[in-house]
Write an enzyme that holds these catalytic residues in place. Structure first.
Site, PDB file in Angstrom:
ATOM      1  N   SER A 241       0.843  -1.188   0.000  1.00  0.00           N
ATOM      2  CA  SER A 241       0.000   0.000   0.000  1.00  0.00           C
ATOM      3  C   SER A 241       0.877   1.236   0.000  1.00  0.00           C
ATOM      4  O   SER A 241       2.113   1.148   0.031  1.00  0.00           O
ATOM      5  CB  SER A 241      -0.918   0.012   1.228  1.00  0.00           C
ATOM      6  OG  SER A 241      -0.153   0.183   2.413  1.00  0.00           O
ATOM      7  N   LYS A 242       0.241   2.392  -0.002  1.00  0.00           N
ATOM      8  CA  LYS A 242       0.968   3.662  -0.097  1.00  0.00           C
ATOM      9  C   LYS A 242       1.941   3.841   1.063  1.00  0.00           C
ATOM     10  O   LYS A 242       2.975   4.501   0.911  1.00  0.00           O
ATOM     11  CB  LYS A 242      -0.037   4.820  -0.129  1.00  0.00           C
ATOM     12  CG  LYS A 242       0.553   6.133  -0.627  1.00  0.00           C
ATOM     13  CD  LYS A 242       0.946   6.048  -2.095  1.00  0.00           C
ATOM     14  CE  LYS A 242       1.525   7.338  -2.612  1.00  0.00           C
ATOM     15  NZ  LYS A 242       1.999   7.250  -3.992  1.00  0.00           N
ATOM     16  N   ARG A 243       1.651   3.237   2.212  1.00  0.00           N
ATOM     17  CA  ARG A 243       2.547   3.420   3.352  1.00  0.00           C
ATOM     18  C   ARG A 243       3.918   2.774   3.120  1.00  0.00           C
ATOM     19  O   ARG A 243       4.881   3.096   3.798  1.00  0.00           O
ATOM     20  CB  ARG A 243       1.920   2.843   4.620  1.00  0.00           C
ATOM     21  CG  ARG A 243       1.811   1.322   4.639  1.00  0.00           C
ATOM     22  CD  ARG A 243       1.232   0.809   5.952  1.00  0.00           C
ATOM     23  NE  ARG A 243       1.105  -0.625   5.955  1.00  0.00           N
ATOM     24  CZ  ARG A 243       0.075  -1.293   5.467  1.00  0.00           C
ATOM     25  NH1 ARG A 243      -0.923  -0.620   4.916  1.00  0.00           N
ATOM     26  NH2 ARG A 243       0.025  -2.608   5.506  1.00  0.00           N
ATOM     27  N   HIS A 244       3.963   1.864   2.141  1.00  0.00           N
ATOM     28  CA  HIS A 244       5.249   1.222   1.828  1.00  0.00           C
ATOM     29  C   HIS A 244       6.068   2.032   0.831  1.00  0.00           C
ATOM     30  O   HIS A 244       7.187   1.664   0.508  1.00  0.00           O
ATOM     31  CB  HIS A 244       5.015  -0.188   1.262  1.00  0.00           C
ATOM     32  CG  HIS A 244       4.371  -1.124   2.239  1.00  0.00           C
ATOM     33  ND1 HIS A 244       3.095  -1.631   2.047  1.00  0.00           N
ATOM     34  CD2 HIS A 244       4.801  -1.624   3.417  1.00  0.00           C
ATOM     35  CE1 HIS A 244       2.782  -2.421   3.068  1.00  0.00           C
ATOM     36  NE2 HIS A 244       3.800  -2.427   3.909  1.00  0.00           N
ATOM     37  N   GLY A 245       5.504   3.113   0.315  1.00  0.00           N
ATOM     38  CA  GLY A 245       6.229   3.923  -0.664  1.00  0.00           C
ATOM     39  C   GLY A 245       5.485   3.984  -1.990  1.00  0.00           C
ATOM     40  O   GLY A 245       4.269   3.846  -2.047  1.00  0.00           O
TER      41      GLY A 245
END
Length: 466
Positions: A241-245
């Protein structure tokens, strides 16, 4: 079914080309290209509220960057709506589907009562076997008649045989009451009409296969070979997801990763060929097969991506690498190279591409080519210049006026000069890096001199000589 392998990638145009979608496209591309087959592209744009031309363009650009060429025209699923409806009507006429007049309120009440009684909330329409004479003059959906006994077996090339009890399958809607076809019907009709022989997609679609098989079998069509691949997770083991980059393929282009390295890395995410980590497109096409795909989710590792990209940069053709570098600058919104800079970088590429993992790293090494006189040294380089004994670079320049401009002769000249000064060339290297590049970390002094040429080298040395 055709003897020729036909695969497809079918993204929904609701955003960028997700890195997971890019890997799905790559697997389909590799499987088809490695067998002399066709790789088709279909845009699943039936959701008119969420589908946008900008998202379609982003998908096409992402595919283009990754080098995943497709055969034939891009197919719009929305444009096939009449054909999808035609199939639903055919199944209705053959008694394999039926008109369902149940309203949304009635369906909701059925499910609420089922929950209260502890029964399955799978909707069972009372209209399945109703006589047509009892049909009201009211809007209706067309539902397929799902098998009610026995088991549906999905023979999957990755997951193995997956059995689903037919009592778990509902009479899926094919055509809504407003006459629009549902996604599940559209997918099957499109895949059949496009001649798709192998459906390679994420394993979040595995349960859909059982429902889609009902349509294939009702129409008497060949069921494609299924291959449901595990999803990609982040380093923490959770769904990417976006939290991983970065998530979009074009984001990675703008970050400066070369396409060949990204293809190599994505291929290794969930698929393996022995212990091979680095491989070419040609090898990947020859090696790729379903038996190399694991069942567990793959974990995205940025360091591994950087390492592979560095290896691909190192072996790339210099001219092709320069072109991709220029495409990176455009994607990243950076200032483009002028003709002189482009020519200089291509001349220097042999000494830039070693140990550069990304294009920003390569450009950093290329500063000596990109900079113009007078060279402005950074803080570290300025210290190296300040430590030079007075006039040492001035004394060096006459020695370089007439020397043959080859690596061997330059090495001999500079080593002899250093020895004459009672020191080693290493003591000269720092000041020369500062003078030629304005940086403390650069390609070798000799490589910079060869790329810059005699005239520019002498001019830069004289600019800082005292």
């Amino acid at each position: 079914m055709s003897d020729q392998v036909v695969t497809r990638f079918a993204p929904s145009p609701t955003g960028f080309l997700h890195i997971g979608g890019a890997r799905t496209a790559l697997f389909n591309w590799l499987y088809a290209r490695g067998r002399g087959g066709k790789f088709l592209l279909r845009i699943e744009d039936t959701d008119r509220e969420r589908s946008t031309p900008e998202a379609t363009e982003a998908i096409l650009k992402g595919m283009d960057w990754l080098g995943l060429d497709h055969d034939g025209d891009v197919i719009s699923q929305f444009e096939g709506a009449d054909r999808h409806a035609e199939v639903a009507q055919q199944l209705l006429a053959e008694g394999k589907a039926y008109k369902c007049f149940a309203t949304q309120d009635e369906i909701a009440a059925y499910r609420e009562q089922a929950r209260a009684e502890g029964r399955s909330t799978l909707y069972r329409s009372p209209w399945r076997d109703a006589d047509s004479s009892t049909h009201p003059d009211a809007p209706y959906a067309i539902r397929i008649k799902a098998p009610q006994e026995g088991t549906t077996v999905i023979r999957d090339q990755v997951q193995g045989d997956v059995s689903i009890g037919n009592d778990q399958l509902d009479d899926m809607i094919l055509l809504r009451s407003d006459g629009t076809p549902v996604y599940m019907l559209a997918v099957v009709v499109d895949d059949h009409d496009m001649g798709v022989t192998h459906v390679i997609r994420g394993d979040d679609h595995l349960n859909n296969a059982a429902r889609q098989m009902m349509i294939y079998e009702a129409m008497g069509w060949d069921v494609p070979v299924w291959a449901h691949i595990p999803l990609i997770h982040g380093p923490d083991g959770k769904k990417l997801s976006k939290r991983h980059g970065a998530l979009g393929a074009q984001e990675y282009q703008a970050m400066g990763f070369p396409a060949a390295g990204m293809r190599n890395y994505l291929a290794r995410l969930g698929w393996s060929h022995g212990d091979d980590e680095f491989f070419t497109d040609e090898q990947a096409r020859a090696w790729f097969d379903f038996d190399g795909i694991g069942k567990s989710p793959a974990r995205f590792d940025l360091k591994k991506l950087e390492n592979l990209c560095g290896q691909h940069i190192a072996v790339s053709d210099d001219a092709a690498l320069r072109q991709e570098l220029e495409a990176y600058l455009e994607a990243a919104g950076e200032t483009p190279l002028n003709p002189e800079q482009a020519a200089g970088i291509q001349r220097a590429m042999y000494c830039l591409k070693e140990r550069a993992r990304t294009f920003p790293e390569l450009i950093e090494k290329a500063e000596f080519v990109l900079a113009s006189r007078p060279i402005e040294p950074d803080a570290k380089a300025a210290k190296a210049l300040a430590s030079v004994s007075n006039g040492i670079l001035s004394e060096l320049t006459p020695h370089l006026q007439n020397v043959s401009w080859t690596r061997n002769d330059l090495e001999e000249c500079l080593n002899a000069f250093a020895e004459d000064k009672g020191t080693k060339f290493g003591k000269l290297a720092g000041p020369m890096r500062a003078a030629l590049a304005g940086r403390a970390v650069t390609p070798s002094v000799f490589d910079m001199m060869l790329v810059l040429g005699r005239e520019e080298t002498l001019a830069r040395l004289q600019d800082v000589a005292t």
